[in-house]
Enzyme design. Structure first.
Site, PDB file in Angstrom:
ATOM      1  NE  ARG A  90      12.447  -0.316 -28.150  1.00 38.22           N
ATOM      2  CZ  ARG A  90      13.141  -0.033 -27.053  1.00 38.22           C
ATOM      3  NH1 ARG A  90      14.463  -0.048 -27.092  1.00 38.22           N
ATOM      4  NH2 ARG A  90      12.540   0.297 -25.927  1.00 38.22           N
TER       5      ARG A  90
ATOM      6  CE  LYS B 250       4.164  -4.309 -21.197  1.00 36.41           C
ATOM      7  NZ  LYS B 250       5.339  -3.524 -20.818  1.00 36.41           N
TER       8      LYS B 250
HETATM    9  N1  BES Z   1       4.177  -0.257 -24.057  1.00 29.62           N
HETATM   10  C1  BES Z   1       5.355  -0.342 -23.272  1.00 29.62           C
HETATM   11  C2  BES Z   1       5.711   0.996 -22.616  1.00 29.62           C
HETATM   12  C3  BES Z   1       4.763   1.502 -21.571  1.00 29.62           C
HETATM   13  C4  BES Z   1       4.933   1.169 -20.242  1.00 29.62           C
HETATM   14  C5  BES Z   1       3.700   2.313 -21.906  1.00 29.62           C
HETATM   15  C6  BES Z   1       4.069   1.657 -19.285  1.00 29.62           C
HETATM   16  C7  BES Z   1       2.842   2.803 -20.947  1.00 29.62           C
HETATM   17  C8  BES Z   1       3.027   2.471 -19.643  1.00 29.62           C
HETATM   18  C9  BES Z   1       6.528  -0.765 -24.138  1.00 29.62           C
HETATM   19  O1  BES Z   1       6.223  -1.637 -25.168  1.00 29.62           O
HETATM   20  C10 BES Z   1       7.481  -1.475 -23.249  1.00 29.62           C
HETATM   21  O2  BES Z   1       7.140  -2.524 -22.761  1.00 29.62           O
HETATM   22  N2  BES Z   1       8.654  -0.910 -23.055  1.00 29.62           N
HETATM   23  C11 BES Z   1       9.642  -1.481 -22.202  1.00 29.62           C
HETATM   24  C12 BES Z   1      10.963  -1.387 -22.902  1.00 29.62           C
HETATM   25  C13 BES Z   1      12.047  -2.213 -22.261  1.00 29.62           C
HETATM   26  C14 BES Z   1      11.744  -3.683 -22.400  1.00 29.62           C
HETATM   27  C15 BES Z   1      13.361  -1.870 -22.913  1.00 29.62           C
HETATM   28  C16 BES Z   1       9.647  -0.690 -20.898  1.00 29.62           C
HETATM   29  O3  BES Z   1       9.464   0.536 -20.942  1.00 29.62           O
HETATM   30  O4  BES Z   1       9.793  -1.307 -19.859  1.00 29.62           O
HETATM   31 MN    MN Z   2       6.210  -3.673 -24.536  1.00 28.69          MN
END
Ligand code: BES
Ligand code: MN
Ligand code: ZN
Length: 501
Positions: free
Chosen positions: A350, A276
Site C-alpha cells: 500500500r 515474515k
Molecule cells: N504481499 C503480502 C500479501 C500476500 C500474502 C500476498 C500472501 C500473497 C500471499 C503483503 O505485503 C502483506 O504482507 N500483507 C500483510 C498485511 C498485514 C501486515 C496488515 C498480510 O496480509 O499479512
Molecule cells: Mn508484505
C-alpha cells in the site's frame, strides 16, 4: 509449442482430434474417420457411453486403418451453447490431455458444429487460443531435456476449411496470449534474477511493441517526494524504479484522455523488519504480480492494436530487513503530502501504491484508474483462489469489471469500501497508519488506505489478486504456476467499453 493452421486432412501425426456435439450426428471428419476405422469409432462411442457432453474425451489407441497413434474424440456439449469462451476452455482442456498423454504432435479438426453461432474458422481460432494459453511452460532454468514420459507437445496443427480466415481471427488473440505469457514469465522469475532494475529493463522491451517506456530513477523519485515508496525500498541493496508505459492507439478524432493501470511491484517481500515466517516465504517472489499484469496488459493492448490510449505505471521495490531498513514506527511523507506512520513494515504494498496512484492521477488525470496488487493475505481468507477482490468507488466501473471477469473466466467479487472502515487507519501522530487497529477486514482497510491517494472524481478500482496470481494446480486455461490473471480481464474491459470504433 507451435500452433499452425492448415486445410482439413487426415495427417499421420501422433494424435488426431475430432469434435462431437452432445447427442448430435458426427462431424464430417468424424464420419470419415469412422469409415476408415471400419466403424470402430462408433463402437467405441457406444462402449464408453460417449454422448458428447462438454469436456468428455474418448481416446482410441492405435486405430486400425489410420497412421495416427490415437484418435481423440472431444465432446463440445450442446451446439447452441458452444461459444468462443467454451471453445477456448475446450482447447485448453484438449491440450491438458495431450500433455498428460505425452504426445509430441497432434492435429485437431475444427469442423463446424451444428447449432453453434460460431463459424468453423472461429472454432479453430478460439480453440487454438485456449490451447496456447494452457500450453505455456516456464522452462528457462531447465538445463536437461525432458524425459520421454514428460515430453512436451511440439506442434499443434489446427485443421479447418478456411485456414487463412482462422489465422486472421487468431492474430489478435495471439497478441493477448503474448501479454499473458509475458506476465507469467515475470511472475515466475526468482527474485535474485528479477529485482527492480531488471524488471524495469524487461518493461523497456515493450518499446518493440511501439509502447513509450520511461523509467524513473531514485533521484527523480526523491525529487517528486515519493517518501512512501522510498521508505520501503531503503532496506534493500537493490534500487527502486518506477516505470511509466504509454500506448497511444486512439484514432485522432477520439477522446485522447488515457485510461490507467497501476501495479504493485515488490520483487521480493520478506516483510522487512516486521519479518515474515520462513515457511512459504519463497512465494513472495510473486509479490510483483500486479506490476507483471500491467506490463503484460500493455503488450496485449499494443499487439492487438487496441483503439485506446492507455498508461501503465508500476512501482518496483524489494522489501528487505537490513541496517538501512525502515523501522516500525517510522513516519514517512508521501508524494501527496500526507504523512504515514509505518506500524508494520510488511504492509508495504500500500505504501508503494500510495505514491504510484498519486503520481498517475496527478500526471495523467486519467478517465479511470485500476490498480492490481497481491496486497493482503486476508483476501485469500475471504475469497480463496477462485475470485479476486474488487474494491471500487464507481458503480459503472464495478459493473464493467464484473462483466468482463465473467466473460473471460477471471472472476471478481465486490467488497465494501464504505467510509465506516476509514477511521480504522486514522493515526494519533500522523495523517494515517499503514495497518488497521486489528479488528479484521484486513483487505478492506488496505483498500481504504489506497483510496486516500485517489480523489473522488476519478473512477478507481483496486483488484486484490493475492489469491489468484499463482496456481498450485492446473486449470482449463492455466498450467501450474503464474496465472497471468488480470491480463485477459482488463483487455476485455477495454475491448468492451473503452475503444473508439
Ligand atoms: N504481499 C503480502 C500479501 C500476500 C500474502 C500476498 C500472501 C500473497 C500471499 C503483503 O505485503 C502483506 O504482507 N500483507 C500483510 C498485511 C498485514 C501486515 C496488515 C498480510 O496480509 O499479512
Ligand atoms: Mn508484505
Ligand atoms: Zn507484499
Amino acid at each position: 509449442m507451435d500452433i499452425t493452421f492448415a486445410k482439413l486432412s487426415h495427417p499421420s501425426v501422433g494424435g488426431l482430434i475430432t469434435l462431437a456435439a452432445e447427442n448430435a450426428g458426427l462431424t464430417v471428419t468424424a464420419v470419415q474417420l469412422d469409415r476408415k476405422m471400419r466403424g470402430a469409432l462408433k463402437r467405441a462411442m457406444e462402449a464408453e457411453k460417449f454422448t458428447g457432453k462438454n469436456g468428455q474425451l474418448l481416446v482410441i489407441l492405435a486405430p486400425a486403418g489410420l497412421r495416427a497413434d490415437r484418435v481423440i474424440l472431444v465432446g463440445v456439449g450442446k451446439g447452441k451453447a458452444f461459444d468462443s469462451g467454451t471453445a477456448e476452455r475446450l482447447g485448453g482442456h484438449v491440450l491438458g490431455k495431450l500433455k498428460s498423454l505425452g504426445m509430441r504432435h497432434a492435429a485437431l479438426a475444427a469442423d463446424p458444429i451444428s447449432g453453434s453461432a460460431l463459424e468453423a474458422s472461429d472454432i479453430a481460432a478460439h480453440m487454438a487460443y485456449g490451447a496456447s494459453l494452457r500450453g505455456y511452460q516456464f522452462d528457462r532454468y531447465k538445463t536437461k531435456r525432458p524425459k520421454a514420459s514428460t515430453a512436451r507437445l511440439r506442434k499443434l496443427t489446427i485443421m479447418t476449411s478456411n485456414p487463412s480466415k482462422a489465422r486472421s481471427t487468431y492474430k489478435p488473440l495471439a497478441g493477448i496470449a503474448n501479454g499473458v505469457f509475458l506476465t507469467r514469465n515475470l511472475v515466475s522469475e526468482p527474485a535474485n534474477i528479477l529485482f527492480p532494475a531488471e524488471l524495469a529493463d524487461r518493461a523497456k522491451a515493450l518499446h518493440d511493441d511501439k509502447i513509450k517506456v520511461e523509467v524513473l530513477m531514485p533521484t527523480k523519485m526523491r525529487e517528486l517526494g515519493m517518501g512512501a515508496l522510498l521508505g520501503v525500498a531503503q532496506g534493500s541493496a537493490h534500487e527502486p524504479r518506477m516505470v511509466v508505459m504509454q500506448w497511444q492507439g486512439a484514432p485522432s478524432h477520439a477522446d485522447q484522455t488515457p485510461i490507467a493501470f497501476v501495479g504493485k511491484g515488490v520483487t521480493f517481500d520478506t516483510g522487512g523488519i516486521s519479518i515474515k515466517p520462513s515457511a512459504g516465504m519463497e512465494d513472495m517472489k510473486w509479490d510483483m504480480g500486479g506490476s507483471g499484469v500491467v506490463i503484460g496488459l500493455m503488450r496485449a493492448l499494443a499487439q492487438r492494436k487496441a483503439r485506446t490510449n492507455a498508461v501503465g505505471v508500476v512501482g518496483l521495490v524489494e522489501n528487505m530487513p537490513s541496517g538501512t531498513a525502515q523501522r516500525p514506527g517510522d513516519i514517512v511523507t508521501s508524494m501527496s503530502g500526507q504523512t504515514i506512520e509505518v506500524l508494520n513494515t510488511d504492509a508495504e504494498g500500500r505504501l508503494v501504491l500510495a505514491d504510484a496512484l498519486w503520481y498517475t492521477q496527478d500526471r495523467f488525470k486519467p478517465r479511470f484508474m485500476v490498480d492490481l496488487a497481491t496486497l493482503t493475505g486476508a483476501i485469500i481468507v475471504s475469497l480463496g483462489n477462485k475470485r479476486a477482490g474488487l474494491f471500487c468507488n464507481d458503480e459503472g466501473l464495478t459493473q464493467q469489471l464484473m462483466a468482463a471477469g465473467e466473460m473471460v473466466g477471471e472472476k471478481l467479487w465486490p467488497m465494501p469500501i464504505d467510509d465506516t472502515y476509514d477511521a480504522d487507519i486514522d493515526c494519533d501522530i500522523a495523517d494515517m497508519k499503514n495497518i488497521g487497529s486489528g479488528r479484521g477486514a484486513g483487505s478492506v482497510t488496505a483498500a481504504k488506505f489506497l483510496q486516500r491517494f485517489v480523489n473522488n472524481r476519478t473512477p478507481w478500482a483496486h483488484l486484490d489478486i493475492a489469491g489468484v496470481t499463482w496456481s498450485k494446480k492446473e486449470q482449463m486455461l492455466v498450467p501450474k504456476g503464474g496465472t497471468g490473471f488480470g491480463v485477459r480481464l482488463l483487455d476485455r474491459l477495454v475491448a468492451e467499453n473503452y475503444e473508439t470504433q
